[in-house]
Write a protein that holds these residues in place. Structure first.
Motif, short mmCIF file in Angstrom:
data_model
loop_
_atom_site.label_atom_id
_atom_site.label_comp_id
_atom_site.label_asym_id
_atom_site.label_seq_id
_atom_site.Cartn_x
_atom_site.Cartn_y
_atom_site.Cartn_z
N VAL A 159 22.11 66.22 33.00
CA VAL A 159 21.76 66.32 34.30
C VAL A 159 22.82 66.92 35.04
CG1 VAL A 159 21.24 64.70 36.32
CG2 VAL A 159 20.69 64.08 33.93
N CYS A 160 22.32 67.99 35.90
CA CYS A 160 23.29 68.63 36.82
C CYS A 160 23.10 68.71 38.26
CB CYS A 160 22.97 70.40 36.42
SG CYS A 160 22.85 70.58 34.57
N ASP A 164 26.98 75.17 39.22
CA ASP A 164 28.09 75.59 38.35
C ASP A 164 27.66 74.61 37.01
OD1 ASP A 164 29.23 77.27 39.56
OD2 ASP A 164 30.81 75.99 40.74
N GLU A 165 27.20 73.35 37.29
CA GLU A 165 26.94 72.41 36.17
C GLU A 165 25.77 72.98 35.41
OE1 GLU A 165 26.59 68.59 37.47
OE2 GLU A 165 28.62 68.12 37.98
N ALA A 166 24.88 73.65 36.21
CA ALA A 166 23.62 73.98 35.44
C ALA A 166 23.97 75.13 34.72
CB ALA A 166 22.51 74.39 36.56
N VAL A 167 24.74 76.17 35.17
CA VAL A 167 25.26 77.27 34.45
C VAL A 167 25.77 76.69 33.25
CG1 VAL A 167 26.63 79.33 34.32
CG2 VAL A 167 25.39 78.91 36.23
N HIS A 168 26.70 75.98 33.21
CA HIS A 168 27.43 75.30 32.14
C HIS A 168 26.57 74.87 31.02
CE1 HIS A 168 30.72 73.58 29.59
NE2 HIS A 168 30.08 72.40 29.83
N ALA A 169 25.48 73.89 31.55
CA ALA A 169 24.81 73.40 30.46
C ALA A 169 23.79 74.37 29.80
CB ALA A 169 23.87 72.24 31.34
N SER A 234 16.03 72.21 42.61
CA SER A 234 16.85 70.87 43.23
C SER A 234 15.86 70.42 44.25
CB SER A 234 18.35 71.29 43.54
OG SER A 234 18.30 72.30 44.48
N ALA A 235 14.82 71.02 44.65
CA ALA A 235 14.10 70.70 45.96
C ALA A 235 15.04 70.89 47.17
CB ALA A 235 13.51 69.35 45.88
N GLU A 236 15.66 72.02 47.33
CA GLU A 236 16.32 72.33 48.58
C GLU A 236 17.69 71.66 48.33
OE1 GLU A 236 15.66 74.93 50.53
OE2 GLU A 236 13.64 75.09 49.38
N VAL A 241 19.23 68.17 38.69
CA VAL A 241 18.42 68.92 37.91
C VAL A 241 18.64 68.72 36.25
CG1 VAL A 241 17.55 71.26 37.22
CG2 VAL A 241 18.08 70.82 39.71
N VAL A 242 17.54 68.46 35.69
CA VAL A 242 17.69 68.46 34.40
C VAL A 242 17.49 69.70 33.44
CG1 VAL A 242 16.45 67.25 32.26
CG2 VAL A 242 16.89 66.10 34.46
N VAL A 243 18.62 69.84 32.71
CA VAL A 243 18.45 71.12 31.81
C VAL A 243 18.62 70.59 30.46
CG1 VAL A 243 19.87 73.11 31.15
CG2 VAL A 243 19.85 72.67 33.44
#
Length: 443
Positions: A159-160, A164-169, A234-236, A241-243
């Motif tokens: 869960v991001c 940055d968290e989304a890129v990492h995941a 992320s709906a603005e 967001v789930v990855v």
């Protein structure tokens, strides 16, 4: 007596443009003496059809239409429509003592409606809903956290809450050679899912994802992806967001329960079939799933439901899962609301614990074909009757409508159900195609 509110998902989470057709599945839950609240006038042919199948006098089901909402007119039940003071005062007159409140979606406005007509804390879980609990219960991000805590297996991922968290995941999954599914916290039917493919990968057809994205081979491809897609996912920036890893899926299935104050009761199970990222049909029962995996799916879904019950949620609860090629069962999301199958399990009394078909009858729900030219409920039902295909309660076979046709939409506007011997299903589908492909377009 029940007051049934035919509301759609809250627009604060995501907005269906027009819920008038889908919301009329509420009639499957109505009994004589009940009051049904709609955003617009019902399809009378559909109302008679449902009541006829259930042995109910349609004239003894009261229907009230909300005033138009400021933003949505009569397309949806919005808070300003349901909670209109004059409408509330009118409904409150003569409702008697303690009617049950039933809604298609567990909205905070339903909790407030119950309070305003003088029902206090009804329905069950009102306090949870009044504080925005429906967002929590229906979030795919919340689901992953609760599933992890309950020891229920999900796809590898994270869960991001930032780019940055989304890129990492995503880098971790792509680096291990996996394709990735990006999920919005709130959307349905695969509309909020995007399949992100490695260079050279082929998109699987049997998963629910309306959007596809292929990463290029250049440097920082993942960073560029999230620069482009973070606001959408992320709906603005409103939700996490789930990855997660794309799995090798053999079957998709669901387990539906009803969560009450004292228990979580199994109500239905089924298998979902996909093509091109969309659900093509829903099969009631788990005959297509080996018994050990079916049993595990039910056990894990019940464990999840107990967690949501402890959290404060009450109502229909559907846990979606997949069985992978190596026969593992992993859960993908939950829907804390009624689904397009809730009423079918109620009507057909499918035994949720069974994993074999009784009398070899298969029950499947389909969307109407884009090749058909059906423009009304009456047209479809008349065609069925003339061809001798109408569902018979005596034999338990035939075809009925689950959701009415929508004249303003060319295809995909209604759902129908076929109940038949499995060997006869292809013949049923062929007859339907011949029957409705040949009808001239009246629109």
């Amino acid at each position: 007596m029940k007051i049934l509110i035919a509301n759609d998902i809250d627009e604060s989470l995501w907005l269906r443009k027009d819920g008038r057709t889908w919301s009329q599945r509420v009639f499957w839950f109505a009994d004589e003496g009940d009051l049904v609240i709609l955003s617009d006038h019902p399809d009378e042919d559909f109302l008679r059809h449902v009541c006829g199948l259930r042995g109910i006098d349609p004239t003894r089901v009261a229907v009230r239409v909300c005033p138009p909402g400021r933003r949505n007119g009569n397309r949806l039940i919005a808070p300003d429509a349901l909670l209109d003071p004059n409408f509330i005062a009118d409904i409150a007159v003569g409702i008697g003592a303690g009617p049950e409140i039933v809604s298609l979606f567990p909205s905070a406005m339903v909790s407030e409606f119950a309070a305003r007509i003088g029902l206090g804390s009804r329905p069950e879980g009102s306090e949870f809903l009044a504080q925005g609990g429906s967002e929590l219960a229906n979030s795919k991000a919340t689901f992953r956290a609760l599933a992890g805590g309950a020891g229920v297996a999900t796809a590898p991922g994270a869960v991001c809450r930032s780019k940055d968290e989304a890129v990492h995941a995503m880098e971790a999954l792509i680096g291990d050679g996996h394709d990735v599914m990006v999920k919005m916290a709130h959307r349905g039917a695969g509309v909020g899912n995007e399949l992100v493919l490695n260079t050279g990968s082929t998109a699987p057809a049997n998963i629910g994802a309306r959007h596809h994205y292929r990463l290029d081979a250049g440097p920082d491809a993942i960073g560029r992806y999230w620069e482009e897609r973070w606001l959408w996912a992320s709906a603005e920036g409103r939700y996490p967001v789930v990855v997660e890893q794309v799995l090798n899926v053999r079957q998709s299935l669901y387990v539906e329960l009803l969560i009450g104050d004292a228990s979580c009761d199994l109500r239905g199970v089924g298998v979902l079939s996909y093509a091109g990222g969309r659900i093509t049909c829903e099969t009631l029962g788990l005959a297509e799933i080996p018994e050990p995996q079916a049993r595990k799916a039910v056990d894990d879904a019940t464990r999840l439901a107990d967690v949501y019950r402890a959290m404060g949620y009450r109502g229909y609860f559907c846990a979606d899962a997949v069985m992978t090629d190596d026969m593992h069962v992993l859960f993908t999301e939950v829907n804390a609301r009624t689904t397009t199958g809730s009423h079918l399990h109620e009507f057909l009394d499918v035994q949720a614990k069974a994993v074999t078909r009784e009398n070899d009858i298969v029950v499947r729900q389909y969307a109407d074909s884009p090749d058909w030219s059906v423009r009304s409920t009456e047209q479809f039902l008349t065609g069925l009757a003339n061809a001798g295909l109408t569902y018979s309660a005596a034999s338990g076979t035939g075809i009925f409508m689950a959701i009415p046709a929508f004249p303003e939409q060319s295809s995909g506007s209604f759902l129908y159900v076929i109940a038949c011997n499995e060997q006869e299903e292809e013949e049923y589908l062929r007859k339907l195609d011949e029957l409705f492909r040949s009808i001239p377009d009246q629109g």
